[in-house]
Design a protein around this motif. Structure first.
Motif, PDB file in Angstrom:
ATOM      1  N   PHE A  20       0.834  -1.209   0.000  1.00 44.95           N
ATOM      2  CA  PHE A  20       0.000   0.000   0.000  1.00 44.95           C
ATOM      3  C   PHE A  20       0.869   1.259   0.000  1.00 44.95           C
ATOM      4  O   PHE A  20       1.856   1.352   0.705  1.00 44.95           O
ATOM      5  CB  PHE A  20      -0.916   0.013   1.229  1.00 44.95           C
ATOM      6  N   ASP A  79     -11.069   4.898  -1.106  1.00 41.52           N
ATOM      7  CA  ASP A  79      -9.877   4.316  -1.727  1.00 41.52           C
ATOM      8  C   ASP A  79     -10.048   2.807  -1.931  1.00 41.52           C
ATOM      9  O   ASP A  79     -10.002   2.019  -0.983  1.00 41.52           O
ATOM     10  CB  ASP A  79      -8.656   4.598  -0.853  1.00 41.52           C
ATOM     11  N   SER A  81      -8.053   0.656  -3.063  1.00 44.06           N
ATOM     12  CA  SER A  81      -6.889  -0.163  -2.704  1.00 44.06           C
ATOM     13  C   SER A  81      -6.875  -0.553  -1.225  1.00 44.06           C
ATOM     14  O   SER A  81      -6.142  -1.454  -0.825  1.00 44.06           O
ATOM     15  CB  SER A  81      -5.590   0.579  -3.057  1.00 44.06           C
TER      16      SER A  81
END
Length: 287
Positions: A20, A79, A81
């Motif tokens: 990340f 987000d 991700s």
């Protein structure tokens, strides 16, 4: 519980294992201080009877503590991700639901109806600095069954929100927030307790929603407030009369005197109640 998400070492290992990367554009800064995480949840007044709507859970640091104390938590994350990380970090908790989306775009009212028994709900969030005001405005202005907002914001923004007339930082944001809520700063938070560390300190502010709002036409009221603070160095009379409204200067002077307000006063000297008085006396304003 051996590993908590506010542990810097544990959090770092999770982030690295998923590859990340923090997004500057999304203003991502994750809390890594357990005492502050617990204090936020405690001061937000979260109990096992409460549904909590969290904005921006990140990797779930605050979400985890909310889940341990609330009936249910719905967390909205923009987000994509972060979704697989949240699936892992929050897997032990059955009272959490993650919703992928932008809190400024999703139908919050339907979300509360469908996933939180219609409310009332308590909002808790570590807000990205760049979008603080629009998010707060949405929760305050819309007809939502929200009891309170406990939010992390820039320290100086929190100070502006709670300030009253006579303060150097008192402005249109102060009046706006106090129109809809009773705000209080719960604690200040140093930049050192975030990963990555932001450039400035933060504060946690709690906005307790007012059940009864001032009796005034809201559109008219906020036109007056916006115009009054548009030129802070000018008197209230000059600020209002030079804003481009459909009235003459004498009309504003008469309205101010009728409201018992010195036309030579400045906007930062006037209380919310005095702005209400002016708004009621003036005829409908237009530009």
């Amino acid at each position: 519980m051996e590993n908590r998400l506010y542990s810097a070492k544990y959090l770092k290992s999770i982030i690295e294992s998923h590859g990340f990367k923090f997004s500057k554009s999304l203003g991502q800064n994750f809390l890594i201080d357990g005492n502050i995480v617990k204090k936020i949840v405690r001061d937000a007044g979260i109990t096992k009877d409460d549904y909590v709507l969290e904005v921006g859970p990140g990797v779930g640091t605050l979400t985890e503590e909310l889940a341990l104390n609330a009936k249910g938590v719905v967390a909205v994350e923009i987000d994509k991700s972060l979704l697989p990380i949240l699936d892992i970090t929050l897997k032990p908790y059955k009272n959490i639901e993650i919703v992928h989306g932008d809190i400024l775009d999703i139908d919050i009212k339907s979300l509360i109806e469908e996933k939180m028994e219609g409310g009332p709900v308590k909002v808790v969030a570590n807000l990205p600095y760049y979008v603080t005001t629009p998010i707060i405005a949405r929760f305050l202005e819309e007809d939502l069954n929200v009891e309170s907002l406990t939010i992390m914001v820039q320290k100086e923004v929190a100070q502006r929100m709670v300030s009253l007339e006579g303060s150097k930082v008192y402005g249109s944001l102060s009046v706006f927030v106090n129109f809809y809520s009773n705000p209080e700063i719960l604690l200040t938070v140093p930049k050192s307790v975030f990963m990555p560390s932001p450039k400035i300190d933060s504060a946690v502010i709690k906005l307790n929603m007012k059940k009864d709002l001032p009796e005034v036409d809201k559109e008219q009221f906020f036109k007056v407030v916006k115009a009054s603070f548009s030129k802070r160095r000018k008197t209230i009379l000059n600020a209002l009369s030079s804003y481009g409204f459909n009235l003459e200067k004498d009309d504003f002077k008469i309205a101010l005197e009728t409201a018992g307000i010195d036309p030579k006063s400045r906007a930062e000297e006037l209380s919310l109640e005095e702005f209400v008085k002016i708004s009621k006396i003036l005829p409908p304003l237009d530009i």
